[in-house]
Design a protein around this motif. Structure first.
Motif, PDB file in Angstrom:
ATOM      1  N   ARG A  42       0.091  20.698  -8.551  1.00 13.93           N
ATOM      2  CA  ARG A  42      -0.718  20.479  -7.349  1.00 13.93           C
ATOM      3  C   ARG A  42      -1.716  21.619  -7.141  1.00 13.93           C
ATOM      4  N   ILE A  43      -1.265  22.853  -7.370  1.00 11.20           N
ATOM      5  CA  ILE A  43      -2.137  24.008  -7.171  1.00 11.20           C
ATOM      6  C   ILE A  43      -3.308  23.976  -8.152  1.00 11.20           C
ATOM      7  N   ARG A  44      -3.012  23.685  -9.424  1.00  5.46           N
ATOM      8  CA  ARG A  44      -4.078  23.626 -10.442  1.00  5.46           C
ATOM      9  C   ARG A  44      -5.106  22.564 -10.086  1.00  5.46           C
ATOM     10  N   GLN A  45      -4.628  21.369  -9.742  1.00  9.17           N
ATOM     11  CA  GLN A  45      -5.533  20.280  -9.379  1.00  9.17           C
ATOM     12  C   GLN A  45      -6.364  20.646  -8.157  1.00  9.17           C
ATOM     13  N   SER A  46      -5.701  21.215  -7.163  1.00  6.54           N
ATOM     14  CA  SER A  46      -6.361  21.516  -5.901  1.00  6.54           C
ATOM     15  C   SER A  46      -7.465  22.557  -6.060  1.00  6.54           C
ATOM     16  N   LEU A  47      -7.156  23.662  -6.746  1.00  9.41           N
ATOM     17  CA  LEU A  47      -8.131  24.746  -6.866  1.00  9.41           C
ATOM     18  C   LEU A  47      -9.369  24.326  -7.651  1.00  9.41           C
TER      19      LEU A  47
ATOM     20  N   GLY B 148       3.270  14.088  -7.866  1.00  6.82           N
ATOM     21  CA  GLY B 148       2.389  15.214  -7.611  1.00  6.82           C
ATOM     22  C   GLY B 148       0.931  14.910  -7.889  1.00  6.82           C
ATOM     23  N   GLU B 149       0.581  13.632  -7.866  1.00  6.45           N
ATOM     24  CA  GLU B 149      -0.793  13.221  -8.131  1.00  6.45           C
ATOM     25  C   GLU B 149      -1.516  12.929  -6.826  1.00  6.45           C
ATOM     26  N   LEU B 150      -2.842  13.012  -6.856  1.00  8.31           N
ATOM     27  CA  LEU B 150      -3.634  12.680  -5.684  1.00  8.31           C
ATOM     28  C   LEU B 150      -3.626  11.170  -5.456  1.00  8.31           C
ATOM     29  N   VAL B 151      -3.479  10.780  -4.211  1.00  5.76           N
ATOM     30  CA  VAL B 151      -3.585   9.367  -3.863  1.00  5.76           C
ATOM     31  C   VAL B 151      -5.034   8.942  -4.082  1.00  5.76           C
ATOM     32  N   SER B 152      -5.246   7.717  -4.519  1.00  9.31           N
ATOM     33  CA  SER B 152      -6.597   7.255  -4.834  1.00  9.31           C
ATOM     34  C   SER B 152      -7.527   7.428  -3.633  1.00  9.31           C
ATOM     35  N   GLU B 153      -8.796   7.694  -3.928  1.00  5.59           N
ATOM     36  CA  GLU B 153      -9.769   7.940  -2.868  1.00  5.59           C
ATOM     37  C   GLU B 153      -9.959   6.719  -1.976  1.00  5.59           C
TER      38      GLU B 153
ATOM     39  N   LEU C 290       0.829  -1.194   0.000  1.00  2.48           N
ATOM     40  CA  LEU C 290       0.000   0.000   0.000  1.00  2.48           C
ATOM     41  C   LEU C 290       0.872   1.255   0.000  1.00  2.48           C
ATOM     42  N   GLY C 291       1.933   1.221   0.791  1.00  4.35           N
ATOM     43  CA  GLY C 291       2.832   2.363   0.887  1.00  4.35           C
ATOM     44  C   GLY C 291       3.521   2.685  -0.420  1.00  4.35           C
ATOM     45  N   LYS C 292       3.861   1.684  -1.189  1.00 10.05           N
ATOM     46  CA  LYS C 292       4.522   1.916  -2.477  1.00 10.05           C
ATOM     47  C   LYS C 292       3.576   2.609  -3.460  1.00 10.05           C
ATOM     48  N   GLN C 293       2.313   2.249  -3.419  1.00 15.76           N
ATOM     49  CA  GLN C 293       1.328   2.915  -4.276  1.00 15.76           C
ATOM     50  C   GLN C 293       1.202   4.390  -3.901  1.00 15.76           C
ATOM     51  N   ILE C 294       1.157   4.646  -2.602  1.00 17.82           N
ATOM     52  CA  ILE C 294       1.052   6.018  -2.118  1.00 17.82           C
ATOM     53  C   ILE C 294       2.290   6.818  -2.510  1.00 17.82           C
ATOM     54  N   GLY C 295       3.476   6.234  -2.297  1.00 18.58           N
ATOM     55  CA  GLY C 295       4.722   6.912  -2.607  1.00 18.58           C
ATOM     56  C   GLY C 295       4.842   7.293  -4.072  1.00 18.58           C
ATOM     57  N   ALA C 296       4.401   6.414  -4.951  1.00 19.14           N
ATOM     58  CA  ALA C 296       4.476   6.690  -6.389  1.00 19.14           C
ATOM     59  C   ALA C 296       3.605   7.891  -6.758  1.00 19.14           C
ATOM     60  N   SER C 297       2.419   7.970  -6.173  1.00 17.58           N
ATOM     61  CA  SER C 297       1.518   9.094  -6.453  1.00 17.58           C
ATOM     62  C   SER C 297       2.081  10.406  -5.929  1.00 17.58           C
ATOM     63  N   LEU C 298       2.646  10.381  -4.710  1.00 17.98           N
ATOM     64  CA  LEU C 298       3.180  11.592  -4.109  1.00 17.98           C
ATOM     65  C   LEU C 298       4.355  12.152  -4.905  1.00 17.98           C
ATOM     66  N   LYS C 299       5.234  11.289  -5.365  1.00 19.79           N
ATOM     67  CA  LYS C 299       6.408  11.736  -6.117  1.00 19.79           C
ATOM     68  C   LYS C 299       6.025  12.400  -7.435  1.00 19.79           C
TER      69      LYS C 299
ATOM     70  N   ARG D  30      10.377  18.519   0.778  1.00 24.26           N
ATOM     71  CA  ARG D  30       9.553  17.418   0.291  1.00 24.26           C
ATOM     72  C   ARG D  30       9.698  17.269  -1.213  1.00 24.26           C
ATOM     73  N   SER D  31       9.604  16.041  -1.691  1.00 27.40           N
ATOM     74  CA  SER D  31       9.763  15.774  -3.124  1.00 27.40           C
ATOM     75  C   SER D  31       8.686  16.446  -3.958  1.00 27.40           C
ATOM     76  N   ASP D  32       7.539  16.749  -3.351  1.00 28.39           N
ATOM     77  CA  ASP D  32       6.453  17.394  -4.087  1.00 28.39           C
ATOM     78  C   ASP D  32       6.430  18.916  -3.866  1.00 28.39           C
ATOM     79  N   ASP D  33       7.543  19.479  -3.360  1.00 24.93           N
ATOM     80  CA  ASP D  33       7.657  20.930  -3.180  1.00 24.93           C
ATOM     81  C   ASP D  33       8.589  21.568  -4.210  1.00 24.93           C
ATOM     82  N   THR D  34       8.788  20.912  -5.336  1.00 23.87           N
ATOM     83  CA  THR D  34       9.570  21.489  -6.427  1.00 23.87           C
ATOM     84  C   THR D  34       8.623  22.290  -7.328  1.00 23.87           C
ATOM     85  N   PRO D  35       9.113  23.354  -8.008  1.00 23.57           N
ATOM     86  CA  PRO D  35       8.234  24.247  -8.774  1.00 23.57           C
ATOM     87  C   PRO D  35       7.293  23.563  -9.748  1.00 23.57           C
ATOM     88  N   SER D  36       7.789  22.604 -10.554  1.00 26.09           N
ATOM     89  CA  SER D  36       6.919  21.969 -11.549  1.00 26.09           C
ATOM     90  C   SER D  36       5.800  21.166 -10.902  1.00 26.09           C
ATOM     91  N   VAL D  37       6.128  20.467  -9.823  1.00 20.40           N
ATOM     92  CA  VAL D  37       5.125  19.675  -9.119  1.00 20.40           C
ATOM     93  C   VAL D  37       4.159  20.594  -8.373  1.00 20.40           C
TER      94      VAL D  37
END
Length: 223
Positions: free
Chosen positions: A171-176, A56-61, A45-54, A160-167
């Protein structure tokens, strides 16, 4: 009391959730931290989560809800909790309400911390995290006493790996996009409040507590 703090990445909802939880003497549940903790275990389960986070995608619901369900049923949440980073979509919010209903509970307040996109990018790209005690710093706005070292426990701070400019931009576009729908969902229930997040941290904290106290007073008078 169950309090939900919403806002785009970098809005400060995590910091405010921590402070509010301490003031209310209830647990702070950071869904982002819960997911990263599971990812660090390197389980299936953790590997699935880690792949999504790296990426910049949302973890599955389904995975997110599983993690949240297990956490809120622990004994320290019996008197309530402050949660941030969840829900992220209307579907998650609907499922979360159903889960709380089964437990004979419901959200008391939903607070939206509003921050402009330019400020979000600056905040996130300069953010640094302590991997040990989870303290949050910023290279410009909230630097540690010693560069790169946590004031609390002395650990080396990380980005954090998801705090780089491109990611971040992704994240901001998806979130808003999703958050506008989510705000409408909670507004229709009459429990949404919007807070200006472009101010000093203490000013935001004070407003959150004023909202909570005022609603509590109103509820007491109505009863």
């Amino acid at each position: 009391m169950i309090l939900i703090l919403l806002g785009p990445p970098g809005s400060g909802k995590g910091t405010q959730a921590q402070k509010t939880a301490r003031q209310l003497a209830v647990p702070h549940l950071s869904v982002g931290d819960l997911l990263r903790k599971e990812a660090a275990k390197q389980s299936a389960l953790g590997k699935q989560i880690g792949a999504s986070l790296k990426q910049g995608e949302l973890v599955s619901e389904a995975i997110t809800l599983q993690i949240v369900r297990e956490r809120i049923q622990q004994t320290d949440c019996e008197n309530g909790f402050v949660i941030d980073g969840f829900p992220r979509t209307v579907q998650q919010a609907q499922t979360f309400n159903k889960l709380l209903n089964k437990l004979r509970r419901k959200p008391d307040h939903v607070l939206w911390i509003d921050v402009d996109a330019e400020s979000l990018l600056e905040r996130l790209s300069g953010r640094r995290i302590c991997p040990n005690c989870k303290a949050i710093y910023h290279v410009k706005f909230r630097p540690p006493l010693k560069p790169g070292i946590c004031d609390r426990c002395g650990q080396i701070l990380i980005q954090r790996s998801d705090d780089t400019p491109s990611v971040i931009e992704k994240r901001i576009r998806q979130s808003l996009t999703e958050m506008e729908k989510l705000k409408s969902f909670y507004h229709a229930q009459g429990i949404l409040r919007t807070i200006d997040g472009n101010r000093e941290e203490w000013q935001i904290s004070d407003e959150i507590m004023r909202i909570i106290r005022n609603v509590r007073l109103f509820m007491t008078i109505e009863v």
